[in-house]
Design an enzyme around this catalytic site. Structure first.
Site, PDB file in Angstrom:
ATOM      1  N   GLU A 149       0.822  -1.214   0.000  1.00  0.00           N
ATOM      2  CA  GLU A 149       0.000   0.000   0.000  1.00  0.00           C
ATOM      3  C   GLU A 149       0.857   1.266   0.000  1.00  0.00           C
ATOM      4  O   GLU A 149       1.667   1.496   0.891  1.00  0.00           O
ATOM      5  CB  GLU A 149      -0.935   0.017   1.216  1.00  0.00           C
ATOM      6  CG  GLU A 149      -1.811   1.261   1.227  1.00  0.00           C
ATOM      7  CD  GLU A 149      -3.094   1.102   2.034  1.00  0.00           C
ATOM      8  OE1 GLU A 149      -3.179   0.168   2.850  1.00  0.00           O
ATOM      9  OE2 GLU A 149      -4.010   1.927   1.822  1.00  0.00           O
ATOM     10  N   GLU A 243     -12.706   1.601   2.458  1.00  0.00           N
ATOM     11  CA  GLU A 243     -12.131   1.665   3.812  1.00  0.00           C
ATOM     12  C   GLU A 243     -12.729   2.871   4.515  1.00  0.00           C
ATOM     13  O   GLU A 243     -12.040   3.851   4.768  1.00  0.00           O
ATOM     14  CB  GLU A 243     -10.609   1.839   3.705  1.00  0.00           C
ATOM     15  CG  GLU A 243      -9.814   0.583   3.915  1.00  0.00           C
ATOM     16  CD  GLU A 243      -8.326   0.887   4.013  1.00  0.00           C
ATOM     17  OE1 GLU A 243      -7.638   0.153   4.708  1.00  0.00           O
ATOM     18  OE2 GLU A 243      -7.851   1.856   3.405  1.00  0.00           O
TER      19      GLU A 243
END
Ligand SMILES: [Mn+2]
Length: 288
Positions: A149, A243
């Site tokens: 990420e 998210e």
């Protein structure tokens, strides 16, 4: 593309009742539930098997989210810490294999959130890449993709834009080590989110979606239609996972730095309603 959400949307702590959450996200219409990778290594064989069966019955794909703690930092100058980090990620992948989860996603190249006490970037890259090569071998054997990420400047110094992420993956040199791009982080760091996606191209293994303040897609002003077009242009057909962080109080809010209520004091039914609307919105924008 397959659409999903992180498990933690409804809670204040980094935990949940997975059986209930799997049923809920499936009812809402998601294809993916992203679980907390640390939970998997704490589960018994029976619990893992139950999770696998429930997901299979519901037709849900499970991805696993990780932000290792500082004592498992692959970029640490301490070889014992790097060793602990490598075994931890391998143990997680072995547990993932038991629930047939094939994507490990997050800032596994170092630790999260970074405290910026040491910022020797060159040394961190060398150590992290060499450790990640060992993780990659296990990932290849187990058939798991490790998606690194790219974060923003307030959460790491290791990789903060798509180009750095690509370079890191190239240096590791495994087809199982690819990129996770997150619209929240990209909105802070990239000149243009869609251009970053085009640069990432076939290196993108996972996508996180959220508005600039981590609200649900559609609650803010990110250019979702353009983002969707860029993903389709590069032939992206993997996970698009929300998210969302809307709730104040608790460990999640503290770690994510949510210092006010972003949910308009929603109860569980209202949170369900918001995320269902967001999923419909995102699917519409991404197929426009
Ligand atoms: Mn993310």
């Amino acid at each position: 593309m397959k659409f999903g959400t992180l498990y933690s949307y409804w809670g204040h702590e980094w935990k949940c009742d997975y059986a209930r959450t799997m049923k809920k996200v499936s009812d809402i219409g998601f294809d993916i539930l992203e679980v907390g990778a640390p939970h998997l290594v704490e589960m018994t064989e029976n619990e893992l098997n139950e999770m696998k069966c429930t997901a299979k019955e519901l037709g849900l794909t499970l991805t696993a989210n990780i932000g290792p703690s500082k004592n498992k930092d692959l970029a640490s100058a301490d070889p014992e810490i790097r060793k602990a980090g490598i075994s931890y990620l391998i143990d997680i992948m072995k547990a993932m294999d038991k629930i047939d989860s094939r994507s490990l996603v997050g800032a596994m190249y170092s630790f999260w959130p970074c405290d910026f006490q040491i910022i020797d970037k060159k040394g961190a890259w060398e150590r992290s890449i060499s450790a990640m090569k060992e993780v990659a071998k296990a990932a290849e054997d187990l058939g798991i993709e490790c998606c690194q990420e790219v974060l923003n400047r307030y959460e790491t110094y290791i990789m903060t834009d798509c180009e750095e992420g690509i370079r890191y993956c190239e240096l590791v040199g495994s087809k199982n080590v690819n990129l996770l791009l997150d619209t929240f982080h990209m909105n802070i760091e990239e000149d243009n989110i869609s251009e970053a996606i085009r640069k990432g191209g076939s290196r993108i293994g996972h996508i996180h979606v959220g508005e600039a303040n981590r609200k649900l897609p559609g609650m803010g002003s990110l250019p979702w239609r353009e983002i969707g077009r860029a993903l389709r242009d590069v032939g992206y057909d993997k996970g698009v996972v929300m998210e969302p962080f809307l709730l104040q109080d608790g460990k999640i809010a503290e770690d994510i730095k949510v210092w006010r209520d972003l949910s308009n004091h929603a109860d569980e039914d209202m949170l369900d309603h918001y995320i269902k609307e967001s999923l419909q919105f995102l699917k519409h924008e991404f197929t426009f």
